[in-house]
Scaffold this motif. Structure first.
Motif, short mmCIF file in Angstrom:
data_model
loop_
_atom_site.label_atom_id
_atom_site.label_comp_id
_atom_site.label_asym_id
_atom_site.label_seq_id
_atom_site.Cartn_x
_atom_site.Cartn_y
_atom_site.Cartn_z
N LEU A 64 -8.11 2.86 3.12
CA LEU A 64 -6.81 3.80 3.11
C LEU A 64 -7.26 5.04 2.97
O LEU A 64 -8.18 5.66 2.56
CB LEU A 64 -5.86 3.34 1.60
CG LEU A 64 -5.45 1.97 1.64
CD1 LEU A 64 -4.69 1.96 0.04
CD2 LEU A 64 -4.58 1.54 2.51
N LEU A 68 -3.11 3.38 6.56
CA LEU A 68 -4.27 2.33 6.54
C LEU A 68 -5.10 3.14 7.79
O LEU A 68 -4.80 3.14 8.86
CB LEU A 68 -3.55 0.92 6.99
CG LEU A 68 -4.70 0.15 6.87
CD1 LEU A 68 -5.07 -0.22 5.43
CD2 LEU A 68 -3.99 -1.35 7.37
N GLU A 79 0.69 -1.23 0.00
CA GLU A 79 -0.08 0.03 0.10
C GLU A 79 0.88 1.42 0.02
O GLU A 79 0.60 2.21 -0.40
CB GLU A 79 -0.91 0.14 1.44
CG GLU A 79 -1.93 -1.32 1.24
CD GLU A 79 -1.53 -2.39 2.01
OE1 GLU A 79 -2.29 -3.07 2.39
OE2 GLU A 79 -0.27 -2.45 2.25
#
Length: 361
Positions: free
Chosen positions: A331, A325, A180
């Motif tokens: 997100l 996060l 991510e």
């Protein structure tokens, strides 16, 4: 700790940091047939913000998500040579083959298109990779305190070495973790950047520190630390020499600062006792972070150090960790306000963030 300097097939430096003196000498040769590093970096000064921007087009071809058996950060195996020629290692640092800044960058300072409006210069600097463990499936949170201490010693060694390079103005050790965040190599590792300028964030913090010192006669981070320790509502971990807390104006869904109780400019200035205590406190923080959503937390963690040559008396070393996060499957995107105007809007208060991290236990 034993420190061993070697060279890879293309001439890049690789440095082994081994925990025990009984470790066999590092003598393995890099058998790969590698071409010379072909880096071409340039920096340009934005005329509207006064901030340097790096151009490093050669990085488009860097290694991208290789399968585990071809990981370039794992130890070399028969028939599968990697960036680390040895069959095992503790902590390793080597020059990045795809650097954003390059120590050998050449060229003259000029202006874009010869118009005198946008200053340009070679992207002189240094970029290194730090491998925390030879275990491909490990993590920083899973390291032992003694291994974290070895990593801290490696950071200190490299900060001192890069600070001696002519033209480098700031040294930034950091770790990116998780897809991510944009990580393309899953092996536990971080990086160290040696910038040819003082970064915009550091310049801003120094300006604030200078103004606060002039008005109050004290360091602003010292007063913030004292206040956080006194109130305690945002403190999540504390040792003899370090305190970890959620900053009172936290920008991110998970945001932690780990601050030494003594003002020091950089990692090399830390004592042995401070380095040992950091390992315990930071591991506590990382384990809480991983327990927050019951999954490995994607994060960025970086060391704010004083510049190499200026305003060192204003710097107060600290580590900052943050994550995008905001829920197990959600997100925080830096959209209009954050990306467009650098005005952060947090979906949780710092007190809520700290309470959640403390509750993980």
């Amino acid at each position: 700790m034993r420190r061993t300097l070697r060279h890879l097939a293309d001439g890049r430096e690789i440095i082994y940091f081994d925990e025990g003196d009984d470790t066999p000498p590092r003598t393995a040769e890099d058998t790969r047939d590698l071409p010379a590093v072909a880096a071409s970096s340039e920096i340009r000064l934005d005329p509207l913000t006064g901030e340097w921007v790096a151009m490093a087009a050669h990085r488009q071809t860097r290694t991208y998500k290789p399968p585990a058996d071809l990981c370039p950060l794992c130890p070399s195996k028969p028939g599968k040579p990697s960036e680390i020629p040895e069959a095992d290692y503790d902590v390793v640092v080597f020059e990045n083959r795809f650097p954003s800044f390059e120590e050998g960058a050449t060229g003259e300072r000029s202006t874009l298109d010869g118009l005198g409006l946008v200053r340009t210069a070679p992207g002189k600097g240094r970029c290194e990779v730090v491998c925390f463990t030879s275990d491909h499936n490990g993590s920083f949170a899973g390291l032992s305190p003694s291994r974290v201490r070895t990593v801290v010693d490696a950071w200190a060694d490299r900060t001192a070495a890069l600070s001696r390079i002519d033209g480098l103005e700031q040294v930034f050790p950091f770790e990116n973790r998780g897809e991510e965040i944009g990580v393309t190599l899953h092996h536990p590792h971080g990086q160290i950047y040696g910038y040819p300028f003082v970064t915009p964030k550091t310049r801003r913090m120094l300006d604030v520190a200078r103004a606060y010192q002039a008005e109050h006669g004290r360091a602003v981070l010292g007063d913030v630390l004292a206040a956080e320790r006194k109130v305690g509502t945002r403190v999540i971990a504390e040792g003899q020499y370090w305190t970890a807390f959620v900053p009172p104006a936290a920008r991110w869904p998970v945001h932690v600062q780990v601050v030494p109780h003594r003002q020091v400019p950089d990692i090399p200035a830390l004592t042995d006792a401070e380095r040992d205590d950091f390992a315990e406190v930071y591991l506590d923080v990382l384990r809480r972070c991983d327990g927050l959503y019951d999954r490995p937390l994607p994060y960025i963690a970086g060391w704010h150090q004083a510049p190499v040559r200026i305003d060192r008396e204003l710097g107060w070393l600290h580590l900052e960790l943050f994550s995008i996060l905001r829920a197990p499957d959600k997100l925080k995107y830096l959209a209009g306000s954050e990306s467009g105007e650098a005005v952060w809007i947090n979906d949780a208060t710092p007190e809520q963030i700290a309470e959640r991290l403390r509750a993980v236990g």
